[in-house]
Scaffold this motif. Structure first.
Motif, PDB file in Angstrom:
ATOM      1  N   LYS A   1       0.823  -1.203   0.000  1.00 25.45           N
ATOM      2  CA  LYS A   1       0.000   0.000   0.000  1.00 25.45           C
ATOM      3  C   LYS A   1       0.860   1.257   0.000  1.00 25.45           C
ATOM      4  O   LYS A   1       0.548   2.235  -0.684  1.00 25.45           O
ATOM      5  CB  LYS A   1      -0.912  -0.029   1.230  1.00 25.45           C
ATOM      6  CG  LYS A   1      -1.975   1.055   1.270  1.00 25.45           C
ATOM      7  CD  LYS A   1      -1.580   2.265   2.085  1.00 25.45           C
ATOM      8  CE  LYS A   1      -1.364   1.956   3.550  1.00 25.45           C
ATOM      9  NZ  LYS A   1      -1.227   3.191   4.351  1.00 25.45           N
ATOM     10  N   ARG A   2       1.955   1.245   0.719  1.00 21.28           N
ATOM     11  CA  ARG A   2       2.814   2.426   0.817  1.00 21.28           C
ATOM     12  C   ARG A   2       3.643   2.672  -0.445  1.00 21.28           C
ATOM     13  O   ARG A   2       3.987   3.814  -0.750  1.00 21.28           O
ATOM     14  CB  ARG A   2       3.772   2.273   2.003  1.00 21.28           C
ATOM     15  CG  ARG A   2       3.111   2.326   3.366  1.00 21.28           C
ATOM     16  CD  ARG A   2       4.173   2.180   4.450  1.00 21.28           C
ATOM     17  NE  ARG A   2       3.602   2.212   5.785  1.00 21.28           N
ATOM     18  CZ  ARG A   2       4.309   2.014   6.900  1.00 21.28           C
ATOM     19  NH1 ARG A   2       5.621   1.790   6.811  1.00 21.28           N
ATOM     20  NH2 ARG A   2       3.727   2.052   8.078  1.00 21.28           N
ATOM     21  N   GLY A   3       3.985   1.604  -1.170  1.00 23.21           N
ATOM     22  CA  GLY A   3       4.897   1.767  -2.287  1.00 23.21           C
ATOM     23  C   GLY A   3       4.361   1.381  -3.645  1.00 23.21           C
ATOM     24  O   GLY A   3       5.035   1.601  -4.642  1.00 23.21           O
ATOM     25  N   SER A   4       3.168   0.782  -3.708  1.00 25.52           N
ATOM     26  CA  SER A   4       2.498   0.402  -4.964  1.00 25.52           C
ATOM     27  C   SER A   4       3.414  -0.335  -5.930  1.00 25.52           C
ATOM     28  O   SER A   4       3.408  -0.087  -7.133  1.00 25.52           O
ATOM     29  CB  SER A   4       1.896   1.645  -5.637  1.00 25.52           C
ATOM     30  OG  SER A   4       2.866   2.632  -5.902  1.00 25.52           O
ATOM     31  N   ALA A   5       4.204  -1.275  -5.391  1.00 33.28           N
ATOM     32  CA  ALA A   5       5.105  -2.101  -6.201  1.00 33.28           C
ATOM     33  C   ALA A   5       5.116  -3.510  -5.597  1.00 33.28           C
ATOM     34  O   ALA A   5       4.670  -3.716  -4.461  1.00 33.28           O
ATOM     35  CB  ALA A   5       6.511  -1.505  -6.217  1.00 33.28           C
ATOM     36  N   PRO A   6       5.608  -4.504  -6.336  1.00 32.67           N
ATOM     37  CA  PRO A   6       5.665  -5.875  -5.809  1.00 32.67           C
ATOM     38  C   PRO A   6       6.576  -5.989  -4.585  1.00 32.67           C
ATOM     39  O   PRO A   6       7.452  -5.149  -4.356  1.00 32.67           O
ATOM     40  CB  PRO A   6       6.218  -6.678  -6.989  1.00 32.67           C
ATOM     41  CG  PRO A   6       5.893  -5.876  -8.197  1.00 32.67           C
ATOM     42  CD  PRO A   6       6.003  -4.442  -7.749  1.00 32.67           C
ATOM     43  N   THR A   7       6.384  -7.054  -3.851  1.00 33.57           N
ATOM     44  CA  THR A   7       7.108  -7.277  -2.600  1.00 33.57           C
ATOM     45  C   THR A   7       8.620  -7.204  -2.789  1.00 33.57           C
ATOM     46  O   THR A   7       9.328  -6.547  -2.022  1.00 33.57           O
ATOM     47  CB  THR A   7       6.750  -8.654  -2.019  1.00 33.57           C
ATOM     48  OG1 THR A   7       5.342  -8.828  -2.034  1.00 33.57           O
ATOM     49  CG2 THR A   7       7.272  -8.800  -0.600  1.00 33.57           C
ATOM     50  N   MET A   8       9.114  -7.893  -3.813  1.00 33.55           N
ATOM     51  CA  MET A   8      10.561  -7.971  -3.994  1.00 33.55           C
ATOM     52  C   MET A   8      11.175  -6.675  -4.513  1.00 33.55           C
ATOM     53  O   MET A   8      12.393  -6.506  -4.458  1.00 33.55           O
ATOM     54  CB  MET A   8      10.911  -9.143  -4.917  1.00 33.55           C
ATOM     55  CG  MET A   8      10.726 -10.478  -4.240  1.00 33.55           C
ATOM     56  SD  MET A   8      11.784 -10.649  -2.773  1.00 33.55           S
ATOM     57  CE  MET A   8      10.694 -11.491  -1.635  1.00 33.55           C
ATOM     58  N   VAL A   9      10.366  -5.761  -5.017  1.00 28.46           N
ATOM     59  CA  VAL A   9      10.861  -4.427  -5.351  1.00 28.46           C
ATOM     60  C   VAL A   9      10.895  -3.568  -4.092  1.00 28.46           C
ATOM     61  O   VAL A   9      11.864  -2.852  -3.829  1.00 28.46           O
ATOM     62  CB  VAL A   9       9.985  -3.767  -6.433  1.00 28.46           C
ATOM     63  CG1 VAL A   9      10.381  -2.304  -6.637  1.00 28.46           C
ATOM     64  CG2 VAL A   9      10.123  -4.526  -7.747  1.00 28.46           C
ATOM     65  N   LEU A  10       9.850  -3.656  -3.295  1.00 30.75           N
ATOM     66  CA  LEU A  10       9.785  -2.886  -2.050  1.00 30.75           C
ATOM     67  C   LEU A  10      10.876  -3.308  -1.071  1.00 30.75           C
ATOM     68  O   LEU A  10      11.367  -2.495  -0.287  1.00 30.75           O
ATOM     69  CB  LEU A  10       8.408  -3.060  -1.414  1.00 30.75           C
ATOM     70  CG  LEU A  10       7.241  -2.535  -2.255  1.00 30.75           C
ATOM     71  CD1 LEU A  10       5.926  -3.068  -1.727  1.00 30.75           C
ATOM     72  CD2 LEU A  10       7.235  -1.015  -2.272  1.00 30.75           C
TER      73      LEU A  10
END
Length: 504
Positions: A95-104
């Motif tokens: 929710k905070r970064g609007s990207a997939p887990t491994m990108v975050l």
């Protein structure tokens, strides 16, 4: 120069996704106009993927630790809820970064340093989705054999190809299609699963269940670790993939709550029913080790086999779809420059080959699967502890541009996180053992710290080597990796996180 405010628009240098019939968005930042999901929408993917009757087979696995029904029930409830709660904490990052887990996760490990846990995550997802597909193929072969429709290698091959095609097709279509399918499957499969649980009630021997002796606390810990790795920790590396379309205004608490409810509600009930069945019938408990779904089919009336098979396959496919969708995203995050649908197709080929190989050549399914879970569960637990501490320590949304720029505030490699993960994994592997030495002899290298620490003794018996000692099979190394990863990150990286948030 400070980065743009990510609460107003995606960072200008970060790639931005787009909508369509086939989701072409890969690891790009989700555009604000597309972030329309609500926290309660998280129920659909997690419930549909975990309502599988495969969860009932965990009753047999838990009782295999030599604990009573009451002890196993406590372990199941705590392990399932806690593990999906951890998934919910990781989902906050989506929710905070609007990207997939491994990108975050690059915020904690660095843009290039993230490739270390990324490879482990990809292997974990590939393993999970393949194991679910294998269960669906075995269930199909068993039902067809019982009904006299067909048997042998031809049925297995056709089942493997069709099931893999279903999984890959849904994964290629992407997020929006998967969410719609999962919302339908939640209601349909949930209702039918309840019916099947009711049909198994006559097979429960309450006296036998109540008379089961209790086991030591160490055995409960071992069972707890298995439940956590088999449920929530098995999904934790993809948790943010399904929350990246959430509105920025959604509260963190609601993200965690709906993620936990969606993931834990069905497994808690299914495992308890599985405990009652396994405790009532030792032969059934033993049969589950070779073919979990096929063993459960054997206690149902003939008329229920076809609907049971349909529901079992759909729920297993549902879980595999989540895995292959996310493994494709992870593959791209590792630097493989191909479109997201192509990445899902690549993993689909691997899934198909793996499914056919295990169905034809593996003599035992549960042994290698359990051994695989514990082995990869250690570094995944270490990574999860690091990422959760990183998420909880942050006070602001991510700098989305910097997630794609090794020269940005998150840097190229965060050596503190890398070293923490490696050390936690090495220590963790030293405190877990391979419980399936014959089925998975390639994994007999673990447990090297048990004897030096006086927690177990390796007995090289001619009839079969084994570990002696209450702590030997507790697999406490998984919990150690999780706690160590969290603790070191929480105290050692807080200053760095504050500097990152100031744009330093």
């Amino acid at each position: 120069m400070t980065s743009p405010d990510p609460t107003r628009s995606p960072a200008p240098d970060a790639p931005v996704g787009g909508a369509g019939v086939i989701e072409t968005t890969g690891i790009e930042i989700i555009a604000e106009s597309e972030r329309t999901a609500r926290p309660r929408d998280l129920v659909w993917p997690w419930f549909a993927a975990n309502v599988s009757v495969f969860g009932m087979s965990y009753g047999s696995y838990l009782l295999g630790f030599g604990i009573s029904f009451v002890q196993a029930t406590v372990v199941a409830i705590l392990g399932i809820i806690i593990s999906f709660l951890l998934c919910g904490l990781v989902a906050i990052a989506g929710k905070r970064g609007s990207a997939p887990t491994m990108v975050l996760s690059r915020a904690a490990f660095g843009v290039h340093g993230q490739k270390v846990p990324g490879i482990v995550s990809w292997l974990t997802s590939i393993g999970w989705e393949t194991s679910l597909a294998i269960s669906a193929v075995l269930a199909t072969a068993t039902v067809f054999d019982v009904l006299g429709v067909g048997s042998g290698q031809t049925v297995t091959v056709i089942a493997a190809i069709l099931i893999a095609a279903l999984i890959v097709t849904a994964s290629v279509l992407g997020y929006h299609t998967i969410m719609r399918l999962q919302s339908i499957l939640t209601w349909a499969t949930g209702a039918m699963t309840i019916l099947f649980m009711i049909l198994t009630i006559p097979h429960i021997d309450w006296a036998a269940v109540a008379s089961m002796p209790s086991g030591p606390p160490q055995a409960m810990i071992g069972a707890l670790v298995m439940v956590m790795t088999g449920f929530g920790l098995g999904w934790i590396n993809i948790a943010a993939d399904w929350s990246r379309y959430q509105k920025r205004s959604a509260s963190d608490a609601s993200i965690v709550a709906w993620n936990t409810v969606g993931g834990a509600a069905a497994p808690v009930v299914l495992v308890i029913v599985g405990l009652l069945l396994a405790g009532s019938d030792p032969e059934l408990a033993s049969a589950i080790e070779g073919d979990p779904i096929g063993a459960l089919i054997s206690i149902l009336p003939l008329w229920a086999l076809v609907p049971f098979w349909i529901v079992a396959v759909l729920t297993l496919v549902s879980g595999a779809v989540l895995g292959i969708y996310s493994s494709g995203l992870t593959l791209i995050s590792l630097g493989i420059r191909i479109p997201r649908p192509a990445a899902a197709a690549v993993d689909g080929v691997i899934l198909t080959v793996g499914t056919i190989w295990v169905a034809f050549f593996a003599t035992s399914f549960i042994g290698p699967f359990q051994s695989f879970l514990i082995t990869l569960g250690v570094p995944i637990a270490a990574w999860a502890g690091i990422l959760i501490a990183d998420i909880l320590a942050r006070r602001a949304d991510y700098d989305e541009r910097a997630l794609f720029d090794p020269r940005g505030r998150y840097g190229s490699i965060d050596w503190t996180s890398i070293v923490t993960m490696v050390v936690a994994s090495v220590l963790g592997w030293g405190l877990v053992v391979n419980s399936f030495t014959e089925a998975a002899p390639w994994n007999n290298w673990q447990g090297y710290l048990l004897q030096p620490l006086g927690l177990g003794t390796y007995v090289d018996d001619p009839a079969g080597a084994y570990w002696d000692g209450n702590w030997a099979y507790s697999n406490i190394g998984v919990l150690l990796a999780l706690v160590l990863g969290f603790s070191v990150t929480w105290f050692a990286r807080r200053g760095r996180i504050r500097r990152q948030e100031r744009g330093a």
